[in-house]
Design an enzyme around this catalytic site. Structure first.
Site, PDB file in Angstrom:
ATOM      1  N   LYS A 114      38.985  43.906  26.848  1.00  0.00           N
ATOM      2  CA  LYS A 114      40.165  44.545  27.437  1.00  0.00           C
ATOM      3  C   LYS A 114      40.489  45.860  26.712  1.00  0.00           C
ATOM      4  O   LYS A 114      40.926  46.825  27.337  1.00  0.00           O
ATOM      5  CB  LYS A 114      41.363  43.591  27.413  1.00  0.00           C
ATOM      6  CG  LYS A 114      42.376  43.969  28.458  1.00  0.00           C
ATOM      7  CD  LYS A 114      43.263  42.856  28.927  1.00  0.00           C
ATOM      8  CE  LYS A 114      44.291  43.406  29.905  1.00  0.00           C
ATOM      9  NZ  LYS A 114      45.598  42.828  29.785  1.00  0.00           N
ATOM     10  N   LYS A 195      36.278  44.936  42.147  1.00  0.00           N
ATOM     11  CA  LYS A 195      37.277  43.864  42.091  1.00  0.00           C
ATOM     12  C   LYS A 195      38.676  44.450  42.370  1.00  0.00           C
ATOM     13  O   LYS A 195      38.992  45.531  41.873  1.00  0.00           O
ATOM     14  CB  LYS A 195      37.231  43.278  40.679  1.00  0.00           C
ATOM     15  CG  LYS A 195      38.134  42.134  40.442  1.00  0.00           C
ATOM     16  CD  LYS A 195      37.977  41.638  39.017  1.00  0.00           C
ATOM     17  CE  LYS A 195      38.990  40.560  38.781  1.00  0.00           C
ATOM     18  NZ  LYS A 195      39.815  40.711  37.632  1.00  0.00           N
ATOM     19  N   LYS A 198      45.096  46.479  40.110  1.00  0.00           N
ATOM     20  CA  LYS A 198      46.105  47.553  40.115  1.00  0.00           C
ATOM     21  C   LYS A 198      45.545  48.781  39.425  1.00  0.00           C
ATOM     22  O   LYS A 198      45.770  49.907  39.831  1.00  0.00           O
ATOM     23  CB  LYS A 198      47.346  47.101  39.326  1.00  0.00           C
ATOM     24  CG  LYS A 198      48.100  45.979  39.951  1.00  0.00           C
ATOM     25  CD  LYS A 198      48.892  45.189  38.898  1.00  0.00           C
ATOM     26  CE  LYS A 198      49.150  43.794  39.383  1.00  0.00           C
ATOM     27  NZ  LYS A 198      49.527  42.835  38.386  1.00  0.00           N
TER      28      LYS A 198
END
Ligand code: SF4
Length: 328
Positions: A114, A195, A198
């Site tokens: 991440k 995918k 946002k």
């Protein structure tokens, strides 16, 4: 008979999209009839990577609550609450931080992934590293038996199990080890074929107007080999077909797949079928959203009720935790 408890949450890091709907919220709606469910808006979690813009985190809290309810969560059947309104989560997070070896947090697979994904943000913070710990506190403070997760998230739950075990071994048996309620999450592509996310700007939101949804689907990526109407396509390579698999009937899927392979239909015909089916799912949600937006008092009342119920359960657990540690 007392139902087993389930806990799940969603970060308030932006608007809710149809990937969140079919990947999580619709599953929550099913579970509320079977288990004693606690569902929450994870606003503190959103701060772990979105701390530079807290107002955006705050603003999306209401959007999440409205969409939870509009999609079918029933406050008579489940408890819906906001994480930051239950201060006991923070207390438990702090106490768990005393007993959690740093290495356990550093080895969580998504920690580095991440950080890479959100390179533009400075995520070398304690809050970001401690994310799994806050998640553990969220789960075990309700002594939840199950957490709905996909196969790839099982390692995340493993750390929560380890931390609960460590607490129980060090002090007293307070926490049941949460178990994975294995759930199949459909892969939802965004309008560009990646995918739905946002951060990629490729999502169809529940708050989009019918016109926006229609426009997004009409301009959605297709099988790149199907350039002209007469080209034969491969539906399996088309993100539009992936959405058909989620929203359309088996007959419709077979029809559009056949039409795609034989060039019997154009992409626009195919997309029109999809638009109709996405609308079928979204129309009742849009109607309920409008009601809730028009009645802020109702939303406030439902949330307050949920917060109170969650707080009561969290306080009970913290009583046991303080007793186990000898901190009254
Ligand atoms: S016909 Fe449908 S499935 Fe085939 S490429 Fe076009 S949009 Fe995709």
């Amino acid at each position: 008979m007392q139902k087993e408890r389930v806990l799940s949450g969603m970060q308030s890091s932006g608007k809710v999209h149809i990937g969140n709907l079919v990947g999580a919220i619709q599953n929550w709606v099913r579970l509320q009839d079977i288990y004693e469910c606690y569902y929450f808006v994870a606003d503190w979690h959103a701060l772990t990577s979105g701390y530079a813009n807290p107002s955006a985190v705050r603003e999306s809290v209401n959007d999440l609550l409205i969409n939870f309810l509009a999609a079918g969560l029933d406050p008579e059947k489940c408890t819906i609450f906001i994480q930051s309104r239950i201060l006991e989560h923070a207390e438990l997070h702090l106490l768990l931080s005393m007993i959690t070896p740093l290495g356990w947090l550093e080895r969580v697979p998504t920690y580095k992934e991440k950080q890479q994904e959100l390179k533009e943000r400075d995520l070398s913070t304690y809050g970001f590293l401690g994310y799994p710990l806050l998640q553990t506190a969220d789960i075990i403070i309700y002594r939840a038996k199950h957490v709905p997760v996909g196969v790839d998230q099982v390692p995340h739950l493993e750390i929560s199990r380890e931390i609960a075990r460590r607490f129980n071994n060090l002090y007293e048996e307070v926490f049941p080890e949460p178990e994975a309620l294995l759930t199949e999450f459909p892969k939802v592509p965004g309008v560009d074929g990646r995918k739905m996310s946002k951060s990629y700007g490729n999502a169809i939101y529940l708050s989009d107007s019918p016109e926006e949804v229609e426009r997004k689907i009409k301009t959605m990526a297709t099988d790149p080999a199907r350039v002209r109407r007469t080209d034969r396509g491969t539906p399996e390579l088309s993100p539009v077909f992936q959405l058909h698999k989620i929203f359309s009937t088996k007959e419709e899927q077979d029809e559009v797949a056949e039409g795609c392979r034989t060039a019997g239909i154009g992409c626009l015909d195919c997309k029109k079928v999809l638009i109709k089916n996405v609308f079928r799912v979204l129309e009742p949600i849009w109607a309920r959203r409008a009601e809730l937006i028009g009645d802020p008092g109702l939303l406030r009342e439902i949330t307050q009720r949920g917060n109170e119920k969650a707080r009561k359960a969290a306080r009970e657990t913290m009583g046991l935790v303080r007793e186990a540690m000898g901190f009254y």
